[in-house]
Structure formats: C-alpha cells, structure tokens
Design a protein around this motif. Structure first.
Motif, PDB file in Angstrom:
ATOM      1  N   PHE A 111       9.205  -3.518 -10.673  1.00 53.13           N
ATOM      2  CA  PHE A 111       9.741  -4.544  -9.767  1.00 53.13           C
ATOM      3  C   PHE A 111       8.865  -4.696  -8.524  1.00 53.13           C
ATOM      4  N   HIS A 112       8.432  -3.554  -7.991  1.00 49.83           N
ATOM      5  CA  HIS A 112       7.595  -3.582  -6.787  1.00 49.83           C
ATOM      6  C   HIS A 112       6.293  -4.336  -7.065  1.00 49.83           C
ATOM      7  N   LEU A 113       5.690  -4.058  -8.207  1.00 50.34           N
ATOM      8  CA  LEU A 113       4.416  -4.682  -8.540  1.00 50.34           C
ATOM      9  C   LEU A 113       4.582  -6.171  -8.814  1.00 50.34           C
TER      10      LEU A 113
ATOM     11  N   PHE B 134      -1.808   4.362   4.489  1.00 45.88           N
ATOM     12  CA  PHE B 134      -1.764   3.123   5.278  1.00 45.88           C
ATOM     13  C   PHE B 134      -0.711   2.162   4.741  1.00 45.88           C
ATOM     14  N   HIS B 135      -0.661   2.042   3.418  1.00 47.88           N
ATOM     15  CA  HIS B 135       0.323   1.150   2.796  1.00 47.88           C
ATOM     16  C   HIS B 135       1.739   1.538   3.217  1.00 47.88           C
ATOM     17  N   VAL B 136       2.032   2.807   3.104  1.00 43.11           N
ATOM     18  CA  VAL B 136       3.392   3.263   3.412  1.00 43.11           C
ATOM     19  C   VAL B 136       3.691   3.122   4.902  1.00 43.11           C
TER      20      VAL B 136
ATOM     21  N   GLN C   5       1.782 -10.690  -6.455  1.00 38.35           N
ATOM     22  CA  GLN C   5       1.653 -12.122  -6.130  1.00 38.35           C
ATOM     23  C   GLN C   5       1.760 -12.352  -4.626  1.00 38.35           C
ATOM     24  N   SER C   6       2.569 -11.521  -3.963  1.00 36.99           N
ATOM     25  CA  SER C   6       2.710 -11.647  -2.517  1.00 36.99           C
ATOM     26  C   SER C   6       1.386 -11.330  -1.813  1.00 36.99           C
ATOM     27  N   ALA C   7       0.683 -10.332  -2.320  1.00 33.93           N
ATOM     28  CA  ALA C   7      -0.559  -9.909  -1.671  1.00 33.93           C
ATOM     29  C   ALA C   7      -1.580 -11.051  -1.637  1.00 33.93           C
TER      30      ALA C   7
END
Ligand code: HEM
Ligand code: SF4
Ligand code: FES
Lengths: 247, 217
Positions: free
Chosen positions: B168-170, B66-68, B175-177
């Motif tokens: 970098f993704h994390l 789902f994420h992808v 924080q965005s989530a």
C-alpha cells in the motif's frame, strides 16, 4: 420534504461550538441547499432564535463564497460542485444532514459556518498578478499565444478560490489553489518576467499561513468545482524546483 | 516546506530501486536447496567485499533515516495544520485509504525494517547473536540464517503479513514521488499510476511468498 439538520453553531472565533439539531419541514426538492438554509433561518427568526451564519454571494457557482462541509464532503455529496449548485433533490425525505464549517488551521471559524479565508488573499497578494502597467485593454492579437497554452492556462484560471481543496485535504494544504494561481500566469508570456519570483513568493506565503504540505491524496481534485487537476500541483513543484535552481 | 517533501521523494525512490535489486537477489532462495545455498552465499560475500556496494549500503541507511525523519516531520506539521477534525468525514469517497495513512503504513514498515536488520544485518555483519557458520566454499552461510529463520512460523507470518502495508505504501508513494518532483504530464501520470500499482503488487507479493516457499522447502 422533511429534513433533520445537524448544524455547527459557534458564537465567535474564541467560543466553543457544537452541533445543534433542527427538524425542518416544508422544503422542496428544487430548493438549492442555500435556499434550504434560508428556509431554516426564516423559521428561526419567527421563533426569535439566532439565525445560522453562512457565506454566500453569487449563488451561481462563480464566486466561491459558499464553502461548507455537508455530510462529510466539501460542498456536499457531489464531485466538482459548489454548495449553491447543490439541490435538495440530492437528499431524501427524512434525511439527516450534518453541516460543518471548513476545518483548517489557516481558515479559523468566525461564526457558525463562516470561516476566515483571507489567507488566500494574502497568497494572491504575493504575486497572482503582473506588475506591468497595461493601460487600457490592448489589441487582443498583439501577443500571439498558441491555443493549447491558452487553453491550459484557462483550465487553471477557472479556480474560484472557494477553499474546498483546503477543506477536504487531510493536511489542509493550499497546494491546488496556489498552483492554479501560479500556473495560470506562468504559462502565459505576460507572466514570464516574474515567473520565478511568483512561485517562490506565493509558495512561501502558503507556508507562512500554516497550510500543510501536499501529499497527493488527490481529494482536492475530486471536490474542486473548477475541476482543476492535481497535475497542476506537480507543475507548480516543477516550477518551484526550476526557480530555486535558476534564481 | 518543499525541500522536506523533495527529500522524502528522492530517498523513497532510491529505496524503491533498492527493493527491485533486493527482491531479484532474494529470488535465488527459490532455487533447489544446494544451488540456492551456494549461489546465495557467494552473492552475499561478493556484496560484502565490494567497495561500491559499501557506498550504496551507506546511502541506503542514510535514505531510510532521512526518509523516516522527514516523513515524521511532514506528518506532524500536516496534523498541526489540521487540528480540528470533522465530525462527519467521508474521506474514502475522495481519496485512497493508503494516501490517507502513509504515516501509519510507514511505521509498520519501520518495525519490519528494524526486525529485519536484527535478523540478518546484526548477525552477519555485526556478529551479534548466534554465530553464523561457513558453507562448503568458505562463504558465510547466510542461506542457513534465512533457512532457519523461515522455519519459524511466526517469522514467516511476520515477514509475509508486513508486506501488505509495504504494498500500500509503495502504491501511493511511488506515484506521489514523481508528482512531488515535478513530473506533471497528465497522460504520463496516468501511466505512472498503473506502473506504481504493478510495482507495488510485484514487490509485496514477491517478498511475501519467499518466506512461505522457504518454509515448505
Ligand atoms: C522500503 C521502504 C520504503 C520505501 C520504498 C518508501 C517509499 C516511499 C515513497 C516513494 C514515498 C513518496 C514520496 C512523496 O510523496 O513524494 C514515500 C512517502 C512516505 N513514506 Fe515511505 N518508504 C519506505 C519506508 C518508510 C518508512 C520506514 C516510513 C516511516 C516510518 C515511511 C514513511 C513515509 C511517509 C510518512 C511518507 C509521506 C507521506 C505522504 O506522502 O503521504 N516510509 N515513501
Ligand atoms: S483550486 Fe478548486 S477547490 Fe481550490 S480554491 Fe480553486 S476552485 Fe476551489
Ligand atoms: S455562492 Fe457563489 S459560488 Fe456558491
């Protein structure tokens, strides 16, 4: 002061555009950026060429009309500043300045540097007001509002609708603008009766207008002349989820 | 348009929690050879036999899918919203590189996940590829799979280097989530930004050093 402008010239909405170079002398450091463009246009008139079209109105940072992309930044090199408040002293003699119109699918170019921002108006029409007939201005203390609430509402009410947030956003998201308009009213008692409807309708219009989804790059809050924080977008998201759950 | 980002955020956060558990478990690999082999294999067997873990595992696969899928949709739609690009764009002055390149970082992580699943999941659970033996206690010797894999320098490099994009993704994603899901307390967000940074550093460095240490074992 001598500047080389590279300015986006585009005849109309459906024509091809390109950067045109203008070497221009006789500018002074205390001219605002818009005055520098006026100066250029006066020279173009004398030469019998078409003037560069650009939007402007108040020239004092309150109307939000003067949106252009200057040297890779919305409203030029400074944070939190409109183009009309930008002065030529921010550049050096001999600089090259690239001037482009705002880029976003929802803001099509009309001519040169002028874009159509009426998508914002249509978001406003979906609920950035209250429907109660208020008559003449009521007694100011009839509805008591705690200072912190009034202040935080004022913080977002400061949005001037300039569109810099959309222009700088890689997703052309209007989330900062829309959140400011929603939170401004939903924080106040006057906005409460229509709070849920306002969030749902305005965000729905935002999607219809082909603005992108916010991914919190936070570029908008750096460019926003009113200094509105992306926490406003997070607050809109909270209000949206609440409205979906309880509507 | 909001539900897509909400799905990315919820699944992303779930994956973030999973990473903590996964890293803690993998830390077993750092123990001395015999302890590590016994512990790791019995832990792995316990997981494989637990019904709860089975459910969590399926949630995990679903989360990744789902994420992808939703991330791809959102990224595609966002690009469509911004078809015309600026000739000059100083975006690095207004936002972090990671926040501008979540899709690219995600693709790198996806490549990692696919290779990772082929290396372990496919061999241990599906029995594809070289047969995996048993250890002295009769548990499937997953330790041996890890050990041999990380004695191939190319895999060590692959596993370690790809933890950089993960970090970098994390850092941006976590924080965005929170913001996507409506957490808007300003001071709290500043704290979350720091937590996301620390989390991202621990996860990326943690996962990256394990193959290196195993290599020199
Ligand atoms: C260990 C695996 C992963 C974890 C823990 C993770 C975590 C996260 C989190 C927490 C978010 C933030 C959601 C939000 O902004 O609300 C996110 C966003 C995103 N993820 Fe992942 N993710 C992982 C793997 C992937 C993979 C494999 C891809 C794609 C191939 C991907 C692509 C994206 C994209 C495109 C975004 C959102 C775009 C944006 O906010 O700019 N992620 N991820
Ligand atoms: S939120 Fe800020 S940048 Fe966006 S339109 Fe309002 S004033 Fe301009
Ligand atoms: S001209 Fe009104 S804000 Fe710049």
């Amino acid at each position: 002061m001598k500047i080389t402008f590279k300015i986006w010239r585009q005849e109309g909405a459906n024509s091809e555009g390109s950067l045109k170079t203008y070497d221009i002398d006789g500018l002074t450091e205390d001219m605002s950026f818009l005055e520098a463009l006026d100066h250029l246009n006066e020279r173009l008139v004398l030469k019998g060429e078409k003037v560069v079209a650009f939007d402007h109105d108040c020239r004092e940072g309150i109307c939000g009309q003067c949106g252009v992309f200057i040297n890779g930044r919305a409203h030029g090199p400074h944070d939190h500043m409109t183009t009309c408040q930008l002065h030529m002293r921010s550049f050096k003699d001999g600089d090259i300045i690239v001037v482009e119109p705002y880029r976003a699918g929802a803001f099509p170019v009309i001519k040169d540097l002028v874009v159509d921002r009426t998508a914002f108006d249509r978001i406003i029409e979906q609920g950035a007001y209250i429907t109660a007939k208020t008559g003449t201005a009521a007694e100011a203390n009839a509805i008591l509002i705690p200072k912190e609430v009034a202040d935080s509402s004022m913080d977002v009410a400061a949005c001037i609708g300039c569109g810099a947030c959309v222009a700088t956003c890689k997703n052309a998201s209007a989330a900062l603008f829309t959140s400011a308009k929603i939170n401004h009213l939903n924080k106040l008692p006057q906005g409460h009766p229509e709070a849920h409807k306002r969030v749902l309708d305005m965000t729905n219009q935002m999607a219809i207008e082909n603005f992108g989804s916010c991914t919190f790059t936070a570029a908008c809050e750096v460019e926003c002349p009113a200094g509105i924080s992306i926490s406003s977008i997070a607050e809109m998201n909270a209000r949206y989820i609440k409205a979906k759950l309880f509507e | 348009m909001f539900y897509r980002k909400n799905i990315i955020a919820v699944t992303g956060m779930f994956l973030c929690v999973f990473l903590i558990v996964h890293l803690s478990a993998n830390a077993i690999l750092l123990f001395p050879e015999t302890t590590a082999r016994t512990l790791y294999n019995s832990y792995s067997t316990t997981l494989r036999e637990s019904i709860v873990i089975k459910i969590v595992a399926y949630l995990l696969y679903l989360s990744i899918i789902f994420h992808v899928v939703y991330a791809a949709i959102v990224t595609y739609k966002n690009r469509r919203s911004k078809k015309d690009k600026y000739i000059m764009n100083h975006k690095h002055e207004t936002s972090s590189w990671a926040s501008q390149n979540m899709g690219l970082l995600g693709v790198l992580i996806l490549i990692f996940i696919v290779v990772h699943l082929v290396n372990f999941w496919a061999r241990v659970k599906l029995g594809i590829g070289e047969k995996v033996g048993l250890d002295a206690y009769g548990n499937i010797d997953v330790y041996e799979v890890t050990y041999s894999l990380f004695h191939n320098i190319y895999y060590v490099l692959f596993y370690s280097v790809l933890m950089i994009p993960l970090g970098f993704h994390l850092h941006h994603g976590l924080q965005s989530a929170f913001k996507t899901l409506g957490f808007y307390h300003k001071k709290g967000l500043a704290v979350l930004a720091k937590i996301s940074l620390i989390y991202a550093i621990i996860m990326s460095i943690g996962f990256a050093i394990i193959p290196v240490i195993v290599y020199f074992k």
